[in-house]
Design an enzyme around this catalytic site. Structure first.
Site, short mmCIF file in Angstrom:
data_model
loop_
_atom_site.label_atom_id
_atom_site.label_comp_id
_atom_site.label_asym_id
_atom_site.label_seq_id
_atom_site.Cartn_x
_atom_site.Cartn_y
_atom_site.Cartn_z
CB SER A 193 -0.72 -0.22 1.53
OG SER A 193 -0.08 0.29 2.57
CE LYS A 247 -3.02 3.06 4.04
NZ LYS A 247 -2.13 1.61 4.75
#
Lengths: 197, 197
Positions: free
Chosen positions: A118, A155
């Site tokens: 990701s 993230k």
DNA sequence: TACTGTAAAGAACGTTTGTTCTGTTGTCAA
DNA sequence: TTGACAACAGAACAAACGTTCTTTACAGTA
């Protein structure tokens, strides 16, 4: 890479040797002796190249200083962990030893293996090891390890209409908009990757 | 001992702070700013005292260098979680970043800063530090440091119609088809990245 | 042969450096 | 209130320093 060539590597090695002894980069005149040349101007050319290649840099005062990671003890000697190494438990029973370049606050630092892709557009790949400093707060733009649905997620922290959001670096993944308080586990301070042979 | 007094300790602390940032002791004129005084001669007096007290010393070139044990990381920060093995600083030499996890053959391993983005699709970014094991041969698929036109280049080794080629991981860069023998400096075995805070 | 580029030498020069020496200021004790 | 001492300021200066520019040597190439 750069126009750093084998000849420069030879000079780098001599500079490293000198630095290992004296822990300082001397004047151009002295460096003539170190490099085995007679020209101060050529010393300057060499140092400029080494800095362009990222091995040394200059302070605002114009003093040359080495980038520390390249001027430590010769690697040959570090087969046994050198210096004041820090042991960090990865949580998987494995023990890694990493140096101060990556770790500022040993007691608050953990290694976490990266799962998934990701964050691949930020150059963080599946299997990489993230060096994470445990903190409960972070700045917008930091890459953070957050706890979302009882799971760790890596993230980029961002803000949208006054609320914190977690942005992946992969268009195939959605932006995470946590309801309630965003729980931050730590901030990414380093990355380690090992290539198998 | 000497006539080292609290005032000197204050100057020592300022010098330590500066050194923590820049890893060098600057000129007397700059030190005026660091110490918050206006007199070069007084700077000299202070440095002389600090050296008499054993905190700094001079190289044969006359350059002031710190005694490392007093200018390292504050001891409080380097405490290690209980139960973990601790290695002790030998007192000499710098600390190295990497541990046995990344390095198999210390004497043959070098660190090289990555410049440019020709390998960005492989997650190797400008500013990363490449861990390179010096070898003259490599396998297809390995990421190698090759010498092309007297320059170091980081590329993936591949084969095309029986000949070795160097493939960048960035479509904006061309494949390199070396004429003659491909000169390999080493093989990429690891990667380190540090995120600034 | 001539041309080109890199590696290195060397001289010239203005700036910076460390050093030394002389003043100045404040404090405390006699 | 004087004297002594420590903490600084500041000027003067020669030596050292970094920078720039020109020149030389040499290898490769066309």
């Amino acid at each position: 890479m750069t126009d750093f060539n084998p000849k420069d590597a030879e000079y780098l090695s001599k500079l490293q040797d000198y630095y290992a002894n004296w822990k300082s980069i001397p004047s151009y005149a002295s460096l003539c002796g170190v490099f085995g040349i007679a020209s101060k101007s050529w010393v300057k050319t060499i140092l400029t190249r080494l800095s362009e290649a990222g091995f040394i840099e200059r302070t605002p005062d114009g003093v040359w200083v080495p980038m520390r990671q390249f001027f430590g003890r010769p690697l040959a000697e570090s087969s046994v962990p050198a210096g004041m190494p820090v042991s960090v438990d990865s949580g998987q029973g494995e023990l890694f030893i990493i140096d101060e370049m990556l770790i500022d606050a040993p007691s608050k630092t953990t290694l976490i293996p990266v799962k998934g892709d990701s964050m691949i557009e930020a150059g963080i790949h599946d299997g990489d090891v993230a060096v994470v400093e445990k903190r409960m707060s972070a700045n917008v733009g930091d890459i953070v390890v957050a706890i979302v649905d009882s799971e760790f997620t890596l993230k980029t922290l961002d803000k949208e209409r006054g609320k914190f959001i977690l942005r992946p670096a992969n268009q195939a993944y959605p932006v995470i908009r946590p309801q309630g308080v965003l729980e931050i586990f730590g901030v990414l301070v380093g990355l380690i990757r090992k290539y198998r042979k």
